[in-house]
Write a protein that holds these residues in place. Structure first.
Motif, PDB file in Angstrom:
ATOM      1  N   ARG A  99      39.932  31.873  45.180  1.00  0.00           N
ATOM      2  CA  ARG A  99      41.023  31.209  44.456  1.00  0.00           C
ATOM      3  C   ARG A  99      41.363  32.031  43.211  1.00  0.00           C
ATOM      4  O   ARG A  99      40.478  32.389  42.439  1.00  0.00           O
ATOM      5  CB  ARG A  99      40.628  29.785  44.080  1.00  0.00           C
ATOM      6  CG  ARG A  99      40.208  28.960  45.289  1.00  0.00           C
ATOM      7  CD  ARG A  99      39.982  27.493  44.949  1.00  0.00           C
ATOM      8  NE  ARG A  99      39.486  26.768  46.116  1.00  0.00           N
ATOM      9  CZ  ARG A  99      40.241  26.312  47.104  1.00  0.00           C
ATOM     10  NH1 ARG A  99      41.552  26.507  47.052  1.00  0.00           N
ATOM     11  NH2 ARG A  99      39.717  25.674  48.136  1.00  0.00           N
ATOM     12  N   THR A 100      42.648  32.301  43.020  1.00  0.00           N
ATOM     13  CA  THR A 100      43.094  33.127  41.906  1.00  0.00           C
ATOM     14  C   THR A 100      44.123  32.361  41.083  1.00  0.00           C
ATOM     15  O   THR A 100      44.453  31.212  41.378  1.00  0.00           O
ATOM     16  CB  THR A 100      43.711  34.436  42.428  1.00  0.00           C
ATOM     17  OG1 THR A 100      44.933  34.140  43.121  1.00  0.00           O
ATOM     18  CG2 THR A 100      42.759  35.138  43.389  1.00  0.00           C
ATOM     19  N   ASP A 101      44.645  33.011  40.051  1.00  0.00           N
ATOM     20  CA  ASP A 101      45.605  32.380  39.148  1.00  0.00           C
ATOM     21  C   ASP A 101      47.020  32.873  39.367  1.00  0.00           C
ATOM     22  O   ASP A 101      47.913  32.586  38.575  1.00  0.00           O
ATOM     23  CB  ASP A 101      45.194  32.623  37.700  1.00  0.00           C
ATOM     24  CG  ASP A 101      45.127  34.104  37.354  1.00  0.00           C
ATOM     25  OD1 ASP A 101      45.240  34.942  38.280  1.00  0.00           O
ATOM     26  OD2 ASP A 101      44.938  34.434  36.167  1.00  0.00           O
ATOM     27  N   SER A 102      47.260  33.640  40.449  1.00  0.00           N
ATOM     28  CA  SER A 102      48.596  34.180  40.686  1.00  0.00           C
ATOM     29  C   SER A 102      48.773  34.440  42.178  1.00  0.00           C
ATOM     30  O   SER A 102      47.800  34.601  42.920  1.00  0.00           O
ATOM     31  CB  SER A 102      48.799  35.472  39.896  1.00  0.00           C
ATOM     32  OG  SER A 102      50.091  36.019  40.139  1.00  0.00           O
ATOM     33  N   ALA A 103      50.035  34.479  42.616  1.00  0.00           N
ATOM     34  CA  ALA A 103      50.331  34.766  44.015  1.00  0.00           C
ATOM     35  C   ALA A 103      49.784  36.131  44.411  1.00  0.00           C
ATOM     36  O   ALA A 103      49.775  37.067  43.614  1.00  0.00           O
ATOM     37  CB  ALA A 103      51.840  34.714  44.246  1.00  0.00           C
ATOM     38  N   VAL A 104      49.320  36.239  45.658  1.00  0.00           N
ATOM     39  CA  VAL A 104      48.698  37.456  46.164  1.00  0.00           C
ATOM     40  C   VAL A 104      49.666  38.152  47.102  1.00  0.00           C
ATOM     41  O   VAL A 104      50.274  37.520  47.969  1.00  0.00           O
ATOM     42  CB  VAL A 104      47.382  37.129  46.906  1.00  0.00           C
ATOM     43  CG1 VAL A 104      46.718  38.406  47.399  1.00  0.00           C
ATOM     44  CG2 VAL A 104      46.440  36.349  46.005  1.00  0.00           C
TER      45      VAL A 104
ATOM     46  N   HIS B 221      48.517  41.264  42.518  1.00  0.00           N
ATOM     47  CA  HIS B 221      49.068  39.971  42.113  1.00  0.00           C
ATOM     48  C   HIS B 221      50.480  40.097  41.543  1.00  0.00           C
ATOM     49  O   HIS B 221      50.892  41.159  41.068  1.00  0.00           O
ATOM     50  CB  HIS B 221      48.171  39.332  41.035  1.00  0.00           C
ATOM     51  CG  HIS B 221      46.847  38.874  41.549  1.00  0.00           C
ATOM     52  ND1 HIS B 221      46.691  37.752  42.318  1.00  0.00           N
ATOM     53  CD2 HIS B 221      45.602  39.403  41.399  1.00  0.00           C
ATOM     54  CE1 HIS B 221      45.411  37.596  42.607  1.00  0.00           C
ATOM     55  NE2 HIS B 221      44.736  38.579  42.067  1.00  0.00           N
ATOM     56  N   ASP B 222      51.168  38.962  41.531  1.00  0.00           N
ATOM     57  CA  ASP B 222      52.472  38.885  40.877  1.00  0.00           C
ATOM     58  C   ASP B 222      52.368  39.068  39.362  1.00  0.00           C
ATOM     59  O   ASP B 222      53.333  39.487  38.719  1.00  0.00           O
ATOM     60  CB  ASP B 222      53.132  37.536  41.164  1.00  0.00           C
ATOM     61  CG  ASP B 222      53.843  37.528  42.509  1.00  0.00           C
ATOM     62  OD1 ASP B 222      53.848  38.576  43.191  1.00  0.00           O
ATOM     63  OD2 ASP B 222      54.401  36.480  42.879  1.00  0.00           O
ATOM     64  N   ASN B 223      51.222  38.726  38.769  1.00  0.00           N
ATOM     65  CA  ASN B 223      51.078  38.766  37.315  1.00  0.00           C
ATOM     66  C   ASN B 223      50.601  40.133  36.795  1.00  0.00           C
ATOM     67  O   ASN B 223      50.035  40.219  35.719  1.00  0.00           O
ATOM     68  CB  ASN B 223      50.109  37.676  36.843  1.00  0.00           C
ATOM     69  CG  ASN B 223      48.693  37.877  37.370  1.00  0.00           C
ATOM     70  OD1 ASN B 223      48.430  38.811  38.130  1.00  0.00           O
ATOM     71  ND2 ASN B 223      47.784  37.017  36.963  1.00  0.00           N
ATOM     72  N   ARG B 224      50.806  41.192  37.598  1.00  0.00           N
ATOM     73  CA  ARG B 224      50.529  42.587  37.224  1.00  0.00           C
ATOM     74  C   ARG B 224      49.055  42.955  37.290  1.00  0.00           C
ATOM     75  O   ARG B 224      48.684  44.078  36.944  1.00  0.00           O
ATOM     76  CB  ARG B 224      51.061  42.899  35.815  1.00  0.00           C
ATOM     77  CG  ARG B 224      52.545  42.644  35.634  1.00  0.00           C
ATOM     78  CD  ARG B 224      52.960  42.768  34.190  1.00  0.00           C
ATOM     79  NE  ARG B 224      52.415  41.668  33.396  1.00  0.00           N
ATOM     80  CZ  ARG B 224      52.512  41.583  32.081  1.00  0.00           C
ATOM     81  NH1 ARG B 224      53.129  42.542  31.414  1.00  0.00           N
ATOM     82  NH2 ARG B 224      51.996  40.555  31.423  1.00  0.00           N
TER      83      ARG B 224
END
Length: 495
Positions: free
Chosen positions: A407-412, A428-431
């Motif tokens: 589980r992560t904090d941004s789209a993969v 990730h979308d968050n760079r």
């Protein structure tokens, strides 16, 4: 009167409990500096070769960990007290119900059911609070050594995909929204060749397993197969692009991106014609890959179909239908005639072509949003990534549930798995780019600052098993690809 005195006694006990709790916190805060000073004195007294700044930083980190554990310890004590109090109440209610007549059997059953629900809720709350300790250890532990070695700059728009050749010479390929695909020298960062045959965004690039041929998919509703012949330049010394810590998460300006664009290659040779053009899709071709042996290729499109082609004749062999929405990715098994396709319908499908007479399909359902990619690993595992911010590891022999969930904090976006080190690279979308092992344990996060790492969404990652320097590559919508050196200690690899 006796009732009032007993209630006032309960109130006094509650106040004393809160007072003692606040006093313990005050004592903790008052002695914090003393403990920190004591730790530093002990460390100074030892024969340590660490620099003073590093020792101070270590002691600050240890102090933060100690404070976190102390607060969790106090919280757990309070939860245990609440559990004991509620258990006492439940026991008393049970004794009262036991003494009631049989006419109240239904009430007893209902109360027993609510009691079990409350007990289960308390257990869940307690487990959630104690799990914070484990997560804090994972967050502060880095098990991989990561270094940025080289940047590959030259595209005039975002880079969707990248891949590394499987034959010699080993080169890096990138596919960009600027309608081009480029081949790069891994060691020097120089552009070796540019493909200009597409009329739309180039969405993916894959190399033939044995020949110097590339397969590219495009927004012009076609996939192209084109040959290349490159000569590697003389390697140059690796430049030190590392930056001091403390510059994380700083936005880059449009002027900086203009400077990146100006540094692009100007004397790069080009190829304008495809050897083979694969047509038949009615929408954007988002991905393509070679089947084992390289005699067939598969494409995935926004028309909700994946097509299997004969490379020599460019004829359509099979059209793989079944997805309810646009496809996002396709991948082939390195040693078997297996294809996996991903879709916006929250599923990915496994297509089996090992038996020429039977073409079976299995549907994997486990994500709640678009499945951005699914890739094969060594053995019988598939790893899938999704916009629901999770990555799941699946066993092909048991499709009901994943064997590991990350589980992560941004789209993969488009993930990749290292065959030799068994590491999953998550763009990730968050760079950010994060590394996990196959059991879901986080190994590292690739370093990123205002001058190092990606400045926009990271679209794809790819491993290079044969290169000793750059063994991981990432690309993003900041118009650049980056080569990294990832080193996992041998002791952790054995585990």
């Amino acid at each position: 009167m006796p009732v009032e005195s007993s209630s006032s006694g309960v109130v006094r006990q509650a106040k004393q409990k809160r007072k003692s709790h606040s006093l313990s916190i005050k004592r903790t805060n008052s002695t914090e500096q003393d403990r920190l000073g004591l730790h530093r004195d002990m460390l100074d007294g030892q024969d340590s070769k660490l620099p003073l700044s590093l020792k101070t930083n270590l002691m600050d980190l240890f102090s933060q960990i100690e404070r976190e554990f102390e607060s969790l310890y106090i919280e757990n004590i309070e939860l245990r007290r609440e559990i004991e109090t509620l258990n006492d109440r439940l026991t008393a209610d049970g004794q009262t119900l036991e003494g009631a007549d049989l006419a109240k059997g239904a009430l007893k059953t209902k109360t027993s059911h609510s009691t079990s629900q409350l007990s289960q809720k308390l257990k869940t709350t307690y487990k959630a609070s104690t799990s914070k300790i484990v997560s804090s250890f994972k967050a502060t532990t880095s098990r991989a050594v990561c270094h940025l070695l080289r940047e590959y700059v030259g595209h005039r728009d975002g880079i969707w995909d990248l891949s590394v050749t499987r034959t010699q010479p080993t080169v890096l390929g990138t596919a960009s929204a600027d309608h081009t695909a480029m081949l790069w020298s891994i060691e020097t960062g120089k552009c070796l060749l540019k493909y200009l045959g597409h009329q739309g965004s180039v969405n993916s690039i894959k190399f033939h397993p044995t020949e110097q041929m590339a397969l590219t998919a495009s927004g012009d509703q076609t996939a192209h197969i084109w040959r290349f012949l490159v000569q590697l330049p003389t390697p140059q010394p690796v430049a030190d692009v590392s930056q001091p810590p403390g510059d994380d998460d700083v936005e880059v300006s449009d002027k900086d991106e203009a400077d990146v664009e100006a540094d692009g290659p100007t004397d790069c040779p080009s190829v304008r014609m495809a050897s083979v053009t694969l047509r038949s899709h009615q929408g954007v071709v988002i991905a393509a890959d070679w089947l084992v042996g390289g005699k067939q290729a598969v494409t995935a499109s926004w028309d909700r179909a994946a097509n299997l082609y004969d490379v020599e004749t460019s004829e359509l062999v099979h059209s793989l239908m079944g997805h309810d929405q646009e496809l996002t990715h396709c991948c082939t098994h390195p040693t078997q005639r297996l294809v996996v396709t991903s879709s916006r319908d929250t599923t990915f499908r496994l297509w089996d072509f090992r038996d020429p007479s039977i073409h079976s399909v299995n549907v994997f359902q486990g994500h709640t949003d678009t499945v951005t990619s699914a890739v094969f690993t060594v053995g019988d595992n598939v790893v899938s990534g999704s916009d629901d911010r999770t990555v799941k590891v699946w066993d092909l022999k048991n499709m009901r549930s994943p064997i590991a969930t990350i589980r992560t904090d941004s789209a993969v976006n488009r993930i990749s798995v290292s065959v030799s080190q068994k590491i999953i690279a998550l763009p990730h979308d968050n760079r950010q780019v994060r590394l996990f092992d196959m059991s879901g344990v986080r190994l590292a996060r690739l370093p990123r600052s205002n001058r190092q790492g990606h400045r926009r969404m990271v679209c794809c990652s790819a491993w290079c098993e044969d290169n000793t320097s750059c063994n991981l590559f990432t690309c993003g919508f900041d118009r650049q690809a980056i080569g990294w050196n990832i080193n996992i200690p041998a002791l952790l690899q054995e585990k």
